[in-house]
Design a protein around this motif. Structure first.
Motif, PDB file in Angstrom:
ATOM      1  N   LYS A  31       1.697  20.675  13.086  1.00 39.85           N
ATOM      2  CA  LYS A  31       0.722  19.658  12.621  1.00 39.85           C
ATOM      3  C   LYS A  31       0.904  18.411  13.351  1.00 39.85           C
ATOM      4  N   GLN A  32       0.075  17.594  13.502  1.00 38.00           N
ATOM      5  CA  GLN A  32       0.235  16.171  14.157  1.00 38.00           C
ATOM      6  C   GLN A  32       0.394  16.231  15.579  1.00 38.00           C
ATOM      7  N   GLN A  33       0.742  17.264  16.083  1.00 32.04           N
ATOM      8  CA  GLN A  33       0.872  17.583  17.612  1.00 32.04           C
ATOM      9  C   GLN A  33      -0.448  17.261  18.238  1.00 32.04           C
ATOM     10  N   ARG A  34      -0.489  16.570  19.406  1.00 29.55           N
ATOM     11  CA  ARG A  34      -1.587  16.474  20.183  1.00 29.55           C
ATOM     12  C   ARG A  34      -1.702  17.380  21.382  1.00 29.55           C
ATOM     13  N   PHE A  35      -2.919  17.688  21.480  1.00 32.92           N
ATOM     14  CA  PHE A  35      -3.191  19.041  22.580  1.00 32.92           C
ATOM     15  C   PHE A  35      -4.342  18.542  23.385  1.00 32.92           C
ATOM     16  N   VAL A  36      -4.529  19.205  24.547  1.00 34.83           N
ATOM     17  CA  VAL A  36      -5.633  18.874  25.576  1.00 34.83           C
ATOM     18  C   VAL A  36      -6.322  20.096  25.407  1.00 34.83           C
ATOM     19  N   VAL A  37      -7.852  19.800  25.441  1.00 33.91           N
ATOM     20  CA  VAL A  37      -8.758  21.051  25.547  1.00 33.91           C
ATOM     21  C   VAL A  37      -9.815  20.747  26.694  1.00 33.91           C
TER      22      VAL A  37
END
Length: 758
Positions: free
Chosen positions: A268-274
């Protein structure tokens, strides 16, 4: 990934434990394990035979202790492997079981043909026997009544340890009794009987029942094989859902670098790229970027949704264009995607409790046969007959009660119905559909892809004064060809040869513009095209009418002046209205259940003739709606094709999946409809009803034969050849009655189903 412990939010002092249970061969096994677990203090258990998972709420029992209890019941247990994990995707115990049964069935069937011929000849014509004839029959029968029949023996032994009986118990005892009696004839040296005439040969024929023992094994193995294969297809719903989830995720590190890691490790709260074409790995909030997202997996909505910063996104959906940076708000088991997997698992647990008709008969028939055999043997002993005579009477009762026709009644009808259904584009996956179909009173339809084609198309084009519709469509197509939006795709498809465009500009959430033939063309939302300027009454009327039907409306401007309106909609299938009318003639209520907006849903419902509409519902709400209907006493059939329909199809009493739909929908359904025409829906219901009627007729005949023949055997009047002929005739009746299903076909609308089912 294993998840042996899951906290139940509603029970703070309890833990939810899930176990994978192996060794179960039928739904009765699941009930036996469930009963054993529920006897433990502070334990509430539910065992799903379809997924072979035991879900246990326990206040103090450890996982190892619960596994030991399951093993004491005669099965094996281990901590549950999550269906969404990598380890669980390829697991299919039902497919392995079906392959094992198929191997046994092939060997048994190949050996059964010569065995049946030789046994009959040697029984009637003793003079045809040659030295070693008994050993030949024994060699042919041995693999069938030992290795091929072993699955029945193992279940019967487990039943005996638990002091219960099932169809496998009667099958096993019948096979062993017929084999024992036959071996006593073929292996014990006897002088050939002197006979004079055919009738005396019939009356004095020897008791050779090896073909009966082998025939029962072959027929029942066939039924078990088709059942195991159907369960394998049902379990594929979970594997298909698991395959939709993202396997890897690109995490954005604090220094701006990117790190690819397994999706299961995302926090949770990690940022990821799509990026375009990738699946969103978890539920979250967009922090940067804009993109069109295909949400059909979760909502069933055909039109992609545009995501902007601060918008929420759902794991399992796919980014079509643009690049998003998402902050995870729910991961793993907390995501909506994981909740959908659980919905399918829980709904399939309801299916597992449905029992085959033959099993219900066996629950009473098996103990009754044993009681009659014991009473008959005791009566003969009391009357002064010797032990040999009493034993032969007992064996006679068990042999004549051997469920040859009873074991053939259901699989034969299913095989014929499956073949005829395949010709018509209908696949009935298992017995549950047949048991349910007779009481269905409500049919629920999904909208997108079921009642409609599932793709946006141009519905109407309106031109302002001084322009024509072809011109408007051609200019709009010229600009939209440079866009990837779903609305643009529909417009381009309607005019596939656009002229060149230059100076193309896309305004996110509004529309597109460009220069075509030295004219500035813009296509987009009416509010963006018109702004505060005057609107042509013709175009305004087209907009209001289109929006009232739930359609998407775009305006086309030429050199800054609104000049045309285009409405885009998901077209209703031509066969939908006729199918709904056919269902209503059968007295069935119809409901439209969709994730689309209310206006669009009501427009489609009005067009096809559905009175009740439930719109704007996500997959869990669809399940709640289905369950609500069932709680009110209605028997519900659900027709759908999308991934989001999987839980609802599994929850409904009867699930019908459009064959071109997703693997999830097909895996969760009971009946698969290959043809895209919805006329096949009432036809599928008719075929299922006709098949159920045939199975019931077969069972009544087979059961009636046993009831009539058992007293003859108990009286000591059993003649081997007469009994064999009666068994053959009983089986012939079952086969010929089942073959009548080959004549099933579409009927004139004025006729009813009754004359088909007779």
């Amino acid at each position: 990934m294993t998840a042996p412990l899951v906290e139940d939010a509603g029970l703070a002092s309890e833990r939810r434990i899930q176990l994978d249970v192996t060794g179960m061969s039928c739904a009765a096994c699941a009930r036996r394990v469930e009963k054993k677990l529920n006897k433990l203090p502070g334990v509430r258990a539910s065992v799903n035979f379809a997924t072979r998972v035991a879900t246990i709420d326990s206040a103090g029992m450890a996982t190892d202790e619960l596994c030991q209890v399951v093993e004491q019941a005669g099965y094996q247990a281990a901590p549950h492997t999550d269906a969404a994990g990598d380890e669980g995707v390829d697991r299919d115990p039902d497919a392995d079981h079906a392959r094992s049964l198929l191997r046994r069935l092939i060997v048994a069937a190949v050996l059964f043909v010569p065995l049946a011929d030789l046994s009959t000849v040697f029984a009637i014509v003793p003079s045809a026997r040659f030295p070693g004839w008994g050993y030949l029959l024994t060699a042919l029968a041995a693999p069938i009544v030992t290795w091929a029949a072993w699955p029945f023996y193992s279940v019967a032994l487990r039943n005996a340890r638990q002091h219960t009986a099932s169809m496998e118990t009667l099958i096993s005892v019948g096979i062993l009794a017929a084999t024992t009696w036959s071996l006593s004839t073929v292996l014990v040296h006897q002088e050939p009987r002197a006979t004079h005439g055919v009738w005396q040969a019939i009356l004095n024929s020897d008791a050779i029942y090896l073909e009966v023992a082998a025939g029962v094994t072959v027929f029942v193995l066939a039924g078990r094989f088709f059942e195991a294969r159907a369960k394998s297809k049902a379990g594929s719903a979970l594997r298909a859902l698991a395959a939709l989830g993202a396997k890897n995720v690109t995490v954005l590190l604090p220094d701006g670098a990117e790190l690819v890691m397994p999706a299961g490790e995302l926090k949770k709260q990690q940022r990821f790229v799509v990026r375009p074409g990738e699946t969103i790995a978890a539920d979250g909030v967009v922090v940067d970027g804009t993109a069109a997202i295909d949400t059909s997996a979760m909502t069933g909505e055909a039109k992609p949704v545009r995501a902007h910063p601060d918008a929420t996104v759902v794991g399992g959906t796919v980014v079509l264009d643009g690049r998003l940076t998402v902050e995870a708000t729910a991961v793993g088991a907390d995501t909506q995607f994981a909740a959908m997997v659980r919905l399918v698992e829980e709904a399939q647990a309801q299916k597992a409790r449905a029992q085959r008709l033959a099993d219900r008969i066996a629950a009473v028939f098996v103990p009754a046969v044993f009681a009659i055999a014991a009473v008959a043997g005791t009566a003969w002993l009391i009357s002064g007959a010797g032990p040999d005579r009493a034993f032969s009477v007992v064996l006679g009762v068990l042999v004549i009660a051997c469920p040859c026709a009873l074991g053939l009644a259901t699989p034969m009808a299913m095989m014929v119905a499956s073949g005829r259904g395949a010709q018509l584009g209908i696949f009935i996956k298992g017995y549950r559909a047949l048991e349910t179909i007779r009481s269905v009173d409500t049919v629920v339809f999904d909208k997108t892809g079921t009642l409609t084609l599932g793709q946006l198309t141009v519905n109407t084009v309106t031109a302002a004064s001084g322009h024509d519709c072809d011109e408007i469509l051609e200019l709009a197509s010229a600009v939209e060809v440079a866009s990837e939006h779903a609305v643009a795709t529909a417009i381009v498809a309607a005019s596939p040869n656009p002229v060149p465009v230059s100076d193309f500009v896309a305004v996110a959430g509004c529309g597109v513009s460009g220069v075509v033939a030295d004219r500035r063309i813009a296509v987009g939302k009416p509010s963006w095209i018109v702004g505060d300027s005057w609107t042509d009454p013709v175009l305004e009327s087209a907009r209001l009418e289109g929006e009232s039907r739930g359609e998407t409306v775009v305006f086309v401007s030429i050199d800054g002046v609104a000049s045309g309106a285009i409405t885009i909609a998901d077209k209703v299938k031509d066969s939908a209205a006729d199918a709904i009318a056919a269902l209503r003639r059968r007295g069935l209520r119809t409901i439209l259940l969709t994730g689309d907006n209310q206006a669009a849903a009501e427009a489609v419902a009005a067009q096809v003739g559905i009175d009740t509409v439930v719109a704007d519902v996500l997959p869990d709400a669809k399940v709640d709606a289905i369950q609500g209907l069932r709680d009110r006493g209605q028997t519900v059939a659900m027709v759908g094709d999308g991934i989001n329909d999987g839980p609802a199809l599994a929850c409904a009493d009867l699930g019908l999946a459009i064959g071109r739909g997703t693997d999830v929908a097909i895996g969760a359904a009971d009946i698969i409809l290959v043809r895209d025409s919805l006329d096949i829906v009432p036809q599928a219901l008719d075929l299922a009803r006709a098949t159920l009627r045939t199975i019931k007729t077969n069972l009544v005949w087979a059961f009636g034969y046993n009831v009539a023949a058992i007293p003859v055997a108990a009286a000591g009047l059993l003649n081997p050849l007469v009994a064999g002929a009666a068994m053959a005739f009983s089986s012939f009746f079952v086969v010929s009655n089942s073959l009548r299903l080959r004549n099933f076909g579409p009927q004139p609308q004025s006729k009813t189903l009754s004359h088909l089912e007779g």
